[in-house]
Design a protein around this motif. Structure first.
Motif, short mmCIF file in Angstrom:
data_model
loop_
_atom_site.label_atom_id
_atom_site.label_comp_id
_atom_site.label_asym_id
_atom_site.label_seq_id
_atom_site.Cartn_x
_atom_site.Cartn_y
_atom_site.Cartn_z
N LYS A 1 0.85 -1.21 0.00
CA LYS A 1 0.00 0.00 0.00
C LYS A 1 0.87 1.25 0.00
CE LYS A 1 -0.68 -0.17 4.98
NZ LYS A 1 -1.58 -0.02 6.09
N PHE A 2 1.97 1.12 -0.68
CA PHE A 2 2.92 2.22 -0.64
C PHE A 2 2.39 3.48 -1.32
CE2 PHE A 2 6.65 4.75 -1.44
CZ PHE A 2 7.32 4.62 -0.25
N ASP A 3 1.57 3.28 -2.35
CA ASP A 3 1.07 4.45 -3.09
C ASP A 3 0.31 5.40 -2.17
OD1 ASP A 3 2.20 3.39 -5.23
OD2 ASP A 3 0.37 2.50 -6.07
N LYS A 4 -0.48 4.78 -1.30
CA LYS A 4 -1.27 5.59 -0.39
C LYS A 4 -0.36 6.37 0.56
CE LYS A 4 -4.99 4.71 2.69
NZ LYS A 4 -5.55 3.64 3.49
N LEU A 5 0.63 5.67 1.04
CA LEU A 5 1.59 6.27 1.96
C LEU A 5 2.34 7.41 1.27
CD1 LEU A 5 2.96 4.90 4.76
CD2 LEU A 5 4.89 4.90 3.23
N GLN A 6 2.74 7.13 0.06
CA GLN A 6 3.49 8.12 -0.72
C GLN A 6 2.64 9.38 -0.91
OE1 GLN A 6 4.55 6.74 -4.62
NE2 GLN A 6 5.89 8.48 -5.01
N ASP A 7 1.37 9.12 -1.19
CA ASP A 7 0.45 10.22 -1.41
C ASP A 7 0.28 11.03 -0.12
OD1 ASP A 7 -1.21 11.49 -3.19
OD2 ASP A 7 -2.98 10.62 -2.19
N ALA A 8 0.07 10.30 0.97
CA ALA A 8 -0.17 10.99 2.25
C ALA A 8 1.02 11.83 2.66
CB ALA A 8 -0.48 9.95 3.32
N LEU A 9 2.18 11.30 2.44
CA LEU A 9 3.38 12.03 2.87
C LEU A 9 3.88 12.99 1.81
CD1 LEU A 9 5.38 9.19 4.63
CD2 LEU A 9 4.34 11.17 5.71
N GLY A 10 3.27 12.91 0.64
CA GLY A 10 3.70 13.79 -0.45
C GLY A 10 5.12 13.53 -0.88
N LEU A 11 5.45 12.24 -1.04
CA LEU A 11 6.83 11.90 -1.40
C LEU A 11 6.99 11.89 -2.92
CD1 LEU A 11 7.41 8.83 0.96
CD2 LEU A 11 8.12 11.18 1.33
N SER A 12 8.12 12.39 -3.37
CA SER A 12 8.42 12.34 -4.80
C SER A 12 8.92 10.95 -5.15
CB SER A 12 9.49 13.37 -5.13
OG SER A 12 10.69 13.03 -4.47
N GLU A 13 9.04 10.70 -6.46
CA GLU A 13 9.54 9.39 -6.90
C GLU A 13 10.94 9.12 -6.36
OE1 GLU A 13 8.23 6.67 -8.74
OE2 GLU A 13 6.45 7.76 -8.04
N LYS A 14 11.73 10.17 -6.34
CA LYS A 14 13.10 10.03 -5.85
C LYS A 14 13.08 9.65 -4.37
CE LYS A 14 17.02 13.01 -4.86
NZ LYS A 14 17.52 14.37 -5.00
N GLU A 15 12.23 10.33 -3.62
CA GLU A 15 12.13 10.02 -2.19
C GLU A 15 11.67 8.58 -1.99
OE1 GLU A 15 11.07 13.88 0.43
OE2 GLU A 15 9.86 13.66 -1.35
N LYS A 16 10.74 8.18 -2.85
CA LYS A 16 10.23 6.81 -2.76
C LYS A 16 11.37 5.80 -2.98
CE LYS A 16 7.36 3.75 -5.55
NZ LYS A 16 6.36 3.70 -6.62
N THR A 17 12.14 6.03 -4.03
CA THR A 17 13.22 5.11 -4.35
C THR A 17 14.22 5.02 -3.20
OG1 THR A 17 12.98 5.74 -6.63
CG2 THR A 17 14.98 4.58 -6.06
N ILE A 18 14.55 6.17 -2.67
CA ILE A 18 15.53 6.17 -1.59
C ILE A 18 14.93 5.54 -0.33
CG2 ILE A 18 16.99 7.62 -0.13
CD1 ILE A 18 17.41 9.45 -2.47
N LEU A 19 13.68 5.89 -0.05
CA LEU A 19 13.03 5.36 1.15
C LEU A 19 12.93 3.83 1.10
CD1 LEU A 19 11.44 5.55 3.76
CD2 LEU A 19 9.42 6.19 2.45
N LEU A 20 12.60 3.31 -0.06
CA LEU A 20 12.42 1.86 -0.15
C LEU A 20 13.73 1.09 -0.08
CD1 LEU A 20 9.45 1.44 -2.61
CD2 LEU A 20 9.52 0.89 -0.19
N SER A 21 14.84 1.82 -0.09
CA SER A 21 16.12 1.12 0.03
C SER A 21 16.54 0.98 1.50
CB SER A 21 17.20 1.88 -0.74
OG SER A 21 17.56 3.06 -0.06
#
Ligand SMILES: Nc1ncnc2c1ncn2[C@@H]1O[C@H](COP(=O)(O)OP(=O)(O)OP(=O)(O)O)[C@@H](O)[C@H]1O
Ligand SMILES: [Mg+2]
Length: 814
Positions: free
Chosen positions: A727-747
Motif C-alpha cells: 500500500k505504498f502508493d497511499k503512503l506516498q500520497d499521504a506524505l507527499g513523497l516524490s519518486e526520488k524520495e520513494k526510491t531512496i526510502l524503499l532502500s
C-alpha cells in the motif's frame, strides 16, 4: 640514475593561482564539492551529466579537463576538546578508529599553446623539456582562458549540485606544514598535513617512498562498455518497484574500498580538424574495405562516429580514464587488483594494467601536467559519452559534532552529524522544525527518538515527552529528569490557571487557555461561534482581574468555575447576552466534571508542584489510561498546555515536545483543533514538535490532523517501509513523497538500523542509527533488558554506574 624531483618536475611555477608547466601549459585548478553518495535520483544524474557536457563545450580547443578524485583511507577520530556527557564520551571511544574513505575532488583545466607538439609515449616532458612558447606569455590569451574557466565553473554550479572553489597558490604548492596539491600527488600522501619527502622510482614498477603504485587504465575503445549512461542501477538498494541510481562510474569512486586516485581526462582538440582527419580515415578504410572484413568494420565505426558528430551536433573529444592504486606490500596489490577488476566489471569494462606506459601516465597526472598525457593512450569519443565516466559522488557531509545528531553513514559506518533544524532553515530548505517519525512497530522509532532527545538534551534543550509504553524511562533516569507514570490512583495534576510569579495574563496565555476550554467544552463538529469566543475571552479577562482584586482566591479551575457561576453570569445578564450567543449554563454543565467534587476534579486544580517547568526533561507516561475516553485526551492536552507555557517562559532555549503515539486519542476525541493550535504555537515560538506514529491511516483520516502534523512537518524520519510495499502508493500520497524520495526510502533496511531522513522535500538521505552499547542500554525499549538496566542502576547507585557495569558484564561474557 637519480635525479632531484625539482629538476625534472614538469611544473615551472605556480603564480597568480595558476600552474605554469615547463611546456608552457597554463592550468587553473578547482577543488570540487560533489553531491553526497546515495542521495541522488535518476533525474539528478541526468541533470548532472548535462551540466558536465555543457561545461565541456565551453572549453576552447587545445585544452584539457583533468578531473582527479582522491579516495584515501582514513580513521574516524572524535573531537575531544569540548566538554562531553557520559554517553557522548562512551560513543566517541566506541567509534574512534573506525575506517572510512576520505574523498577529495579536483578539476584542473589546462590550456596548451596551439603550436605545442602532440605528446605520445615516445616523447614526454619526463624525457626532455623545451622552452616556453611565446603564446603562454600573452596576457590576452590568459585573460580569455580565465574567462572560460569562470564560465565552466558557473555552468556546473548552476546545476545546484556541484560547488567549485578555485585553488590558490598556497593550496597548490606546499607550505611548511601542509602539502600543496602538486606535491601531495607526487608523494602520494594520504593525508594533507603529513609532510614526508619520498623517492619516486620508475624501475620495475612505480614506487613512491615505500608504496607500490599500479595504474589501471581505460584508454582503449576495446576495453570500454558497449553502453554507457549517466547512471546505473545499484541492485543492493533496489526493489521490484524501484531502481536505485548511482553514478555510472560509482564503482570506481566511493564504492572502491581502497586507497585510490581516479583520473578522468577529456582532451579538447580542434574538432574541425578531428572530423577532417576521420573523414580521410573513413575514405582510406573505404578503399581498403574490399581487402578485409576488419577494414570494413572500422570504416563503419568511423562512419557512425562521423554521423553522430555531425547529425547530433556532438562534440568530439579524446578521453582517458585511469585508476591508480597503491599499497605498502606487493601482496596487498593482489587484493586491490580484484577490487578494481570487479569495480570495472560492474560498469562492464575491462581494466588494463599499465606496465611500460605507467610512468608516463603517472607523470601526466601531476596537477598542471595533463598536457603531457600521451595521446596514444586516449580514445576518440564525444563529450556526452566521456562525461558518463566521471565520478559524481562524494562522502556524506557532516556538521560539527555539537550542532547535530550523530548517525553513521551507510557505506562505512563512519559517524556523521546531521542537523535537520538550524542549517536547513537558514538555507531556506525547510520552514519549520516539525518532525514526523513513521514506521512499523519495532522498526526502531523510539530508539531514534531516544537518541535525538538525548543529543538535544546534551545541547541544552528542554524536552517534554508524552509516551505510551515506557520507552523513555532509562534516558529520563539517566539525565535525572522528571518521570511520571499516570494512573487513575496517582494522577498527574495540572493547573493551567496558575501564573508563576512575575507572569501576567498576556494574549498568548489567554489564547491558550481559551483553546483549552473550548477543547474541553466542544466536540470537533460542534459549532463554535464568534460570540462564544468573545464571551470566553471576556470571562478569562474578568476572572484574572477578579483575582487581582481578591488576593485570597487561589487561581485554579475551581475558582474560575465559581467566578463564572457567581459573577460572570450576572455580567452576561446585565449585557443581555442570549443563550444562543453564549450558553453559560451549558458550558458549566459540560465542564462540571472538572469542578470540585466532579469525576476529574483533580486534573485542573493542582496546588503544588506547579513549576514542573524548571525540569529540563519531563516524561509523562500514560499507558494506564490509554483506553479512557475522557481522561486520556484531556491529560495529553494538559501536557501540551504545560509545554506551551514552558515555551513562553524560556525564550532562546530549544524546546521539544514529543508525542509518541498518544496524539491518536486526541485526534479521535474531537480535540484535534487544540492539537492544531498547539502545533501552530510551538512553531511560532521556535519549538520542535515531534510526532511518532506506526500507521499513517489515523493521521490522514482527520483533515485537521493532517494539516496540523503532516503538512507542518518539514522533517520526516521514516523507517523501513518494505512492509508497506503493497500500500505504498497511499503512503506516498499521504506524505507527499516524490519518486526520488520513494526510491531512496524503499532502500532503507531495518536490519542495518537504517533510517530515512527527508528535509523540506529537498534533502533526503539514509543514515544508520548505530549505537554504542552504553547508549543501547540507556535507550532500550525491550522489556527484559530494561528491567535488567534498572536492577543494575539500583545495585550500583546510579543509572550511569549501572550501565557501565552492565556493559562490562556483557563484554566479559561475550
Ligand atoms: N538503532 C538500534 N540499535 C540497536 N537496536 C535497535 C535499534 N533500533 C531498534 N533496535 C531494537 O529494536 C527494538 C525495537 O525498537 P523500538 O522500540 O525503537 O521500535 P518502535 O519503532 O518504537 O516500535 P513501537 O512502534 O512498537 O513502539 C529495540 O528494543 C531494540 O532492541
Ligand atoms: Mg516505540
Amino acid at each position: 640514475m637519480e635525479k632531484c624531483l625539482s629538476d625534472i618536475l614538469p611544473i615551472m611555477a605556480v603564480e597568480n593561482d595558476c600552474i605554469l608547466s615547463k611546456m608552457g601549459d597554463i592550468t587553473v585548478a578547482f577543488s570540487v564539492e560533489l553531491p553526497e553518495i546515495f542521495s541522488l535520483g535518476e533525474d539528478d544524474y541526468e541533470n548532472l551529466h548535462q551540466a558536465w557536457v555543457k561545461a565541456i563545450k565551453v572549453l576552447p580547443k587545445h585544452s584539457v579537463l583533468h578531473k582527479q578524485d582522491w579516495f584515501t583511507e582514513n580513521k574516524y577520530s572524535p573531537d575531544k576538546s569540548a566538554k562531553r556527557s557520559f554517553l557522548t564520551e562512551r560513543s566517541d571511544s566506541y567509534f574512534a578508529g573506525r575506517p572510512f574513505l576520505d574523498h577529495a575532488c579536483f578539476i584542473m583545466l589546462t590550456k596548451k599553446p596551439a603550436q605545442r607538439k602532440p605528446v605520445n609515449s615516445m616523447f614526454s616532458s619526463l624525457i626532455r623539456h623545451s622552452i616556453v612558447p611565446a603564446e603562454t606569455l600573452d596576457a590576452e590569451q590568459l585573460r580569455n582562458f580565465l574567462d572560460v574557466c569562470g564560465q565552466f565553473k558557473r555552468i556546473l554550479e548552476d546545476s545546484g549540485m556541484i560547488k567549485l572553489t578555485r585553488l590558490r597558490d598556497h593550496e597548490l604548492t606546499s607550505s611548511r606544514r601542509e602539502f600543496g596539491l602538486i606535491e601531495r600527488y607526487c608523494s602520494l600522501s594520504e593525508k594533507k598535513d603529513s609532510r614526508l619527502f619520498k623517492d619516486i622510482s620508475f624501475s620495475d614498477d612505480i614506487k613512491i617512498g615505500d608504496q607500490h603504485l599500479q595504474v589501471y587504465s581505460l584508454g582503449d575503445v576495446e576495453d570500454l562498455p558497449a553502453l554507457c549512461g549517466s547512471r546505473i542501477t545499484y541492485e543492493k538498494y533496489s526493489t521490484d518497484r524501484t531502481k536505485f541510481s548511482i553514478g555510472f562510474a560509482g564503482s570506481l569512486g566511493m564504492l572502491l574500498p581502497c586507497n585510490h586516485i581516479y583520473n578522468q581526462y577529456v582532451f579538447v582538440d580542434d574538432s574541425a580538424k578531428t572530423i577532417k582527419k576521420l573523414e580521410s580515415k573513413r575514405l582510406r578504410l573505404q578503399s581498403l574495405s574490399a581487402y578485409s572484413r576488419e577494414n570494413s568494420i572500422s570504416r563503419d565505426a568511423t562512419n557512425d562516429f562521423l554521423n553522430e558528430a555531425i547529425g547530433e551536433q556532438r562534440m568530439p573529444v579524446r578521453a582517458h580514464f585511469n585508476v591508480m592504486v597503491w599499497g605498502r606490500e606487493k601482496v596487498e596489490l593482489k587484493d586491490i587488483k580484484n577490487m578494481v577488476t570487479s569495480g570495472l566489471a560492474q560498469m562492464d569494462a575491462v581494466a588494463k594494467l599499465e606496465s611500460a606506459g605507467a610512468p608516463q601516465i603517472f607523470w601526466a597526472g601531476i596537477p598542471g601536467n595533463a598536457g603531457d598525457f600521451p595521446l596514444n593512450d586516449s580514445f576518440d569519443t564525444f563529450a556526452t559519452q566521456a562525461s558518463c565516466f566521471f565520478n559524481q559522488e562524494s562522502n556524506y557531509r557532516s556538521v560539527a559534532p555539537d550542532e547535530g545528531f550523530r548517525f553513521t553513514d551507510r557505506l562505512t559506518g563512519r559517524p556523521v552529524f546531521l542537523d535537520p533544524y538550524n542549517a536547513p532553515r537558514a538555507q531556506g530548505v525547510s520552514s519549520n522544525m516539525g518532525t514526523l517519525v513513521c514506521g512499523a512497530s519495532g522498526a526502531g522509532k523510539s530508539m531514534v527518538i531516544n537518541h535525538i532527545l538525548r543529543t538535544l538534551y546534551d545541547q541544552g534543550a528542554h524536552c517534554v515527552t508524552i509516551d505510551i509504553g515506557g520507552s523513555y524511562r532509562g534516558l529520563c533516569d539517566l539525565v535525572d529528569g522528571y518521570y511520571f507514570t499516570y494512573t487513575e490512583t496517582n494522577p498527574i495534576r495540572f493547573n493551567p490557571f496558575y501564573l508563576p510569579d512575575g507572569q501576567i495574563l498576556d494574549t498568548e496565555k489567554k489564547e491558550s487557555l481559551k483553546s483549552l476550554l473550548v477543547a474541553l467544552w466542544k466536540q470537533e463538529n460542534d459549532a463554535y461561534n464568534r460570540s462564544e469566543y468573545v464571551a470566553l475571552s471576556n470571562a478569562l479577562q474578568g476572572y484574572f482581574d477578579h483575582l487581582k482584586e481578591s488576593q485570597e482566591i487561589f487561581p485554579s479551575f475551581n475558582s474560575f468555575y465559581e467566578y463564572l457561576q457567581s459573577v460572570y453570569i450576572e455580567v452576561l445578564r446585565s449585557h443581555n447576552v442570549k443563550d444562543k450567543d453564549f450558553d453559560v449554563n451549558n458550558f458549566l454543565y459540560v465542564l462540571r466534571p472538572y469542578y470540585r467534587g466532579g469525576e476529574f476534579d483533580y486534573l485542573l486544580n493542582a496546588t503544588e508542584n506547579l513549576d514542573l517547568l524548571n525540569t529540563r526533561f519531563v516524561v509523562v507516561e500514560v499507558d494506564a489510561i490509554k483506553d479512557h475516553p475522557v481522561l486520556f485526551p484531556v491529560v495529553c492536552l494538559l501536557c501540551m498546555e504545560m509545554f506551551l507555557s514552558k515555551m513562553r517562559k524560556l525564550p532562546g532555549v530549544r524546546k521539544v515536545l514529543t508525542v509518541d503515539e498518544a496524539w491518536k486519542a486526541i485526534a479521535k476525541s474531537g480535540m484535534a483543533e487544540f492539537l492544531k493550535y498547539a502545533f501552530k504555537t510551538i512553531r511560532k515560538f521556535n519549538g520542535v514538535p515531534i510526532v511518532i506514529t506506526q500507521e499513517l491511516d489515523d493521521l490522514i483520516s482527520s483533515p485537521i490532523i493532517k494539516d496540523a502534523i503532516i503538512n507542518n512537518a518539514d522533517v520526516k524520519i521514516l523507517m523501513d517501509m518494505r512492509k508497506f510495499l503493497h500500500k505504498f502508493d497511499k503512503l506516498q500520497d499521504a506524505l507527499g513523497l516524490s519518486e526520488k524520495e520513494k526510491t531512496i526510502l524503499l532502500s532503507v533496511k531495518k536490519e542495518d538500523r537504517e533510517i530515512f531522513v527527508g528535509i523540506g522535500g529537498q534533502i533526503m538521505k539514509v543514515l544508520r542509527n548505530e549505537l554504542c552499547p552504553e547508549e543501547y542500554y540507556a535507550y532500550t525499549t525491550e522489556g527484559r533488558e530494561r528491567v535488567m538496566v534498572i536492577e543494575y542502576a539500583e545495585k550500583f547507585g546510579s543509572m550511569e554506574k549501572g550501565i557501565v557495569e552492565l556493559v562490562k558484564d556483557k563484554q566479559q561474557r561475550a
